[in-house]
Design a protein around this motif. Structure first.
Motif, PDB file in Angstrom:
ATOM      1  N   LEU A  99      79.425 -10.045 -32.367  1.00  0.00           N
ATOM      2  CA  LEU A  99      78.173 -11.110 -32.339  1.00  0.00           C
ATOM      3  C   LEU A  99      78.731 -12.001 -33.673  1.00  0.00           C
ATOM      4  O   LEU A  99      79.027 -11.672 -34.639  1.00  0.00           O
ATOM      5  N   ASN A 100      78.583 -13.215 -32.912  1.00  0.00           N
ATOM      6  CA  ASN A 100      78.903 -14.572 -34.029  1.00  0.00           C
ATOM      7  C   ASN A 100      79.916 -14.574 -34.609  1.00  0.00           C
ATOM      8  O   ASN A 100      80.370 -15.166 -35.747  1.00  0.00           O
TER       9      ASN A 100
ATOM     10  N   LEU B  46      70.318 -14.720 -25.460  1.00  0.00           N
ATOM     11  CA  LEU B  46      71.525 -14.648 -26.419  1.00  0.00           C
ATOM     12  C   LEU B  46      71.382 -15.445 -27.657  1.00  0.00           C
ATOM     13  O   LEU B  46      71.660 -14.993 -28.667  1.00  0.00           O
TER      14      LEU B  46
ATOM     15  N   SER C 152      71.931 -14.035 -31.435  1.00  0.00           N
ATOM     16  CA  SER C 152      72.689 -14.461 -32.534  1.00  0.00           C
ATOM     17  C   SER C 152      71.787 -14.899 -33.492  1.00  0.00           C
ATOM     18  O   SER C 152      72.330 -14.595 -34.806  1.00  0.00           O
TER      19      SER C 152
ATOM     20  N   ASN D  33      84.537 -13.918 -30.666  1.00  0.00           N
ATOM     21  CA  ASN D  33      83.176 -14.077 -30.813  1.00  0.00           C
ATOM     22  C   ASN D  33      82.660 -13.919 -29.378  1.00  0.00           C
ATOM     23  O   ASN D  33      82.691 -14.587 -28.690  1.00  0.00           O
TER      24      ASN D  33
ATOM     25  N   ASP E  78      81.790  -4.000 -28.207  1.00  0.00           N
ATOM     26  CA  ASP E  78      81.223  -4.805 -29.207  1.00  0.00           C
ATOM     27  C   ASP E  78      81.780  -3.908 -30.712  1.00  0.00           C
ATOM     28  O   ASP E  78      81.302  -2.577 -30.709  1.00  0.00           O
TER      29      ASP E  78
ATOM     30  N   THR F 278      79.599 -13.940 -28.679  1.00  0.00           N
ATOM     31  CA  THR F 278      78.543 -14.859 -28.373  1.00  0.00           C
ATOM     32  C   THR F 278      78.909 -16.111 -27.767  1.00  0.00           C
ATOM     33  O   THR F 278      78.279 -16.890 -27.054  1.00  0.00           O
ATOM     34  N   SER F 279      80.135 -16.242 -27.809  1.00  0.00           N
ATOM     35  CA  SER F 279      80.900 -17.390 -26.983  1.00  0.00           C
ATOM     36  C   SER F 279      81.537 -16.908 -25.659  1.00  0.00           C
ATOM     37  O   SER F 279      81.647 -17.421 -24.759  1.00  0.00           O
TER      38      SER F 279
ATOM     39  N   VAL G  18      74.974 -21.257 -28.902  1.00  0.00           N
ATOM     40  CA  VAL G  18      73.704 -20.823 -29.347  1.00  0.00           C
ATOM     41  C   VAL G  18      73.433 -21.581 -30.648  1.00  0.00           C
ATOM     42  O   VAL G  18      72.412 -21.566 -31.210  1.00  0.00           O
TER      43      VAL G  18
END
Length: 535
Positions: free
Chosen positions: A238-239, A279, A283, A249, A15, A251-252, A301
């Protein structure tokens, strides 16, 4: 039929929210923000957290002087390889990296021969020497080393031999990971898959990573393509935070790796399945720290990720969610929403009533009246799909299931531009609200930062015996849409409130007068809070 019980390969998640994500326009992490986000990432289960660029700014420097303590992740510091023509001891950037209290050092180096000649102004051989010497120096200090090959894909297209020599030089010098970066974000998935496969033919895939940017809306697809081709580390944020159009991303990517069989049956990641349900909250927490509204259309999300508007779709979802849901919303901490709108049918209305705890038979004549009322309201400009609290109040009023807590007899808002005591020209807003509660009338006045804020403060200043229920209310979002004409157009106002428990709700108001529309939304928001508080 035989089953394949071969062990899964491990994919590493890196990350860079706190470093590359900080390049996002309008994003400026404080030291406290960095610590909070790092703790969320470690709790989620990512393998590396890149904390920033030591020496670039006071927050990053302080972060690496007193690093966070992780239960899972390794802490990485970012910086450039040694400048050509300087000794290792005479490069201040390198010194800051070596002084940083980090488990790993992420060096960035040019992999495009054009950049080496034009941007750095050095020979191709000097660039390779700087890479090798920097990695060896970090290794001698017992640091794990990662090399980000900047502009790798553009460089490979222009001069594959040189781009590959950067990768091999880093590996020979002892780098644990060499990351292929699509820095300009212009490479397409089929190109990424082909190029990564060609690199994997010369270098071990379990030492290669992918760093994708989203300039063609392909960063996630490019990351997955690289994994299919053999890379075993994925970098992202993130995001999808990041410079220009953002980074890949995570988050995906994370739920895709865990929930899609093409990946989940072949690979393990550090995020356990039981933590995936956190998650959506993570987010939204990031967006809250950045003081920005979450992306409602975000995959997995977003508030609309599992929202169904058309009546025929809603009917199918109620019978079998898999008809219109590719994964269970609960798996990522989200929830199903059957939207109430002018396209809605009885199925949407029934589903939303069930969600808010109102039981109604599908043959109840009040259901038809409620549907007609919704469609009439939306014809006037109301939009309940983004104002769940206003819909609940409307439904309960039509069904006779709510009482009026207070009645606003009148209100007035004055906006005056004048000179203050210091002689500065300022604009002052003042609101007066007359409210009747239990037969008693009270008048409240307040000044605010603009007419809507003044109105909000005046309305919430004294609600008698209900005052204690609204002390913790906070207005967190205010949105206006003007439609149906010019300066005499109809205005729709959506407001979002939050209370001390963290619960949020949205309400809507519509009028040709923006103040009146705002007041409708404000009174609905307060009424909803009183309803839920059992006032």
């Amino acid at each position: 039929m035989t089953r394949d019980f071969s062990p899964k390969e491990r994919l590493i998640l890196f990350d860079t929210t706190l470093r590359d994500g900080a390049q996002t326009a309008g994003v400026d992490f404080s030291l406290a923000d960095k610590r909070h986000i790092a703790a969320l990432l470690d709790g989620l289960g990512v393998d590396y957290i890149e904390g920033g660029y030591p020496g670039a700014n006071p927050a990053d420097t302080a972060f690496f002087q007193d690093p966070p303590r992780f239960g899972h992740a390794r802490f990485a510091a970012f910086g450039m390889v040694k400048r050509a023509g300087r000794s290792l001891d005479n490069d201040p950037g390198l010194s800051m990296l070596f002084e940083a209290k980090a488990d790993a050092i992420t060096f960035v180096a040019k992999a495009w021969d054009y950049h080496v000649r034009v941007a750095l102004g050095v020979t191709l051989e000097e660039n390779l020497a700087s890479i090798g010497e920097s990695i060896e120096a970090a290794k001698s200090r017992q640091r794990e080393v990662i090399l980000d090959c900047e502009h790798f894909f553009d460089g490979y297209k222009a001069n594959p031999s040189y781009a590959l020599s950067v990768v091999l030089t880093a590996l020979q010098a002892g780098a644990r990971w060499v990351v292929l970066c699509d820095t300009n974000g212009g490479t397409l998935p089929h190109e990424v898959e082909r190029i990564v496969a060609e690199v994997c033919a010369r270098a071990p895939g379990d030492r290669l990573g992918i760093h994708a940017h989203n300039d063609t809306e392909n960063a996630v697809a490019n990351s997955l393509a690289a994994v299919r081709a053999g890379a075993r580390q994925i970098q992202g944020t993130l995001n999808g935070l990041g410079e220009r159009c953002g980074n890949a991303n995570l988050t995906s990517i994370i739920p895709t790796l865990l929930l899609k069989p093409d990946f989940s049956e072949k690979f393990d990641i550090g995020v356990p399945m039981e933590r995936l349900s956190s998650l959506a909250k993570i987010s939204h927490t990031l967006d809250e720290l950045l003081n920005r509204a979450p992306n409602r259309q975000a995959p997995y999300v977003g508030a609309s990720a599992f929202a169904t508007k058309a009546g025929i779709h809603a009917s199918a979802v109620m019978k079998e969610p898999r008809t219109y849901e590719h994964v269970a919303p609960e798996s990522v901490g989200n929830k199903r929403r059957l939207l109430v709108s002018d396209q809605a049918g009885k199925s949407n209305i029934l589903a939303e009533l069930e969600r808010i705890g109102v039981k109604l038979d599908k043959d109840d004549p009040r259901l038809g009246r409620l549907l007609d009322e919704v469609k009439q309201k939306e014809a006037l400009g109301y939009a309940y799909e983004g104002a769940d609290a206003s819909f609940e109040l409307l439904a309960r009023r039509v069904l006779g299931d709510i009482r009026d807590f207070f009645e606003v007899e009148r209100f007035r808002v004055d906006v005056e531009r004048r000179h203050n005591a210091q002689g500065d020209l300022v604009t002052v807003s003042e609101a007066v609200v007359k409210v009747r509660i239990d037969g008693e009338t009270s008048i409240s006045a307040a000044e605010g930062e603009g007419p809507v804020n003044a109105l909000d403060l005046a309305l919430r200043k004294d609600l008698g015996r209900y005052q204690r229920f609204i002390e913790d209310l906070e207005l967190v979002d205010y949105r206006v849409r003007v439609f149906q004409g010019g300066t005499d157009a109809v205005t729709r106002v959506l407001v979002e409130f939050r209370d001390a428990s963290g619960e949020t709700w949205s309400t809507v108001g519509v009028s040709a007068n923006i103040i009146d529309a705002s007041f409708q939304a404000l009174t609905d928001a307060i009424t909803y809070k009183l309803l839920k508080a059992g006032a």
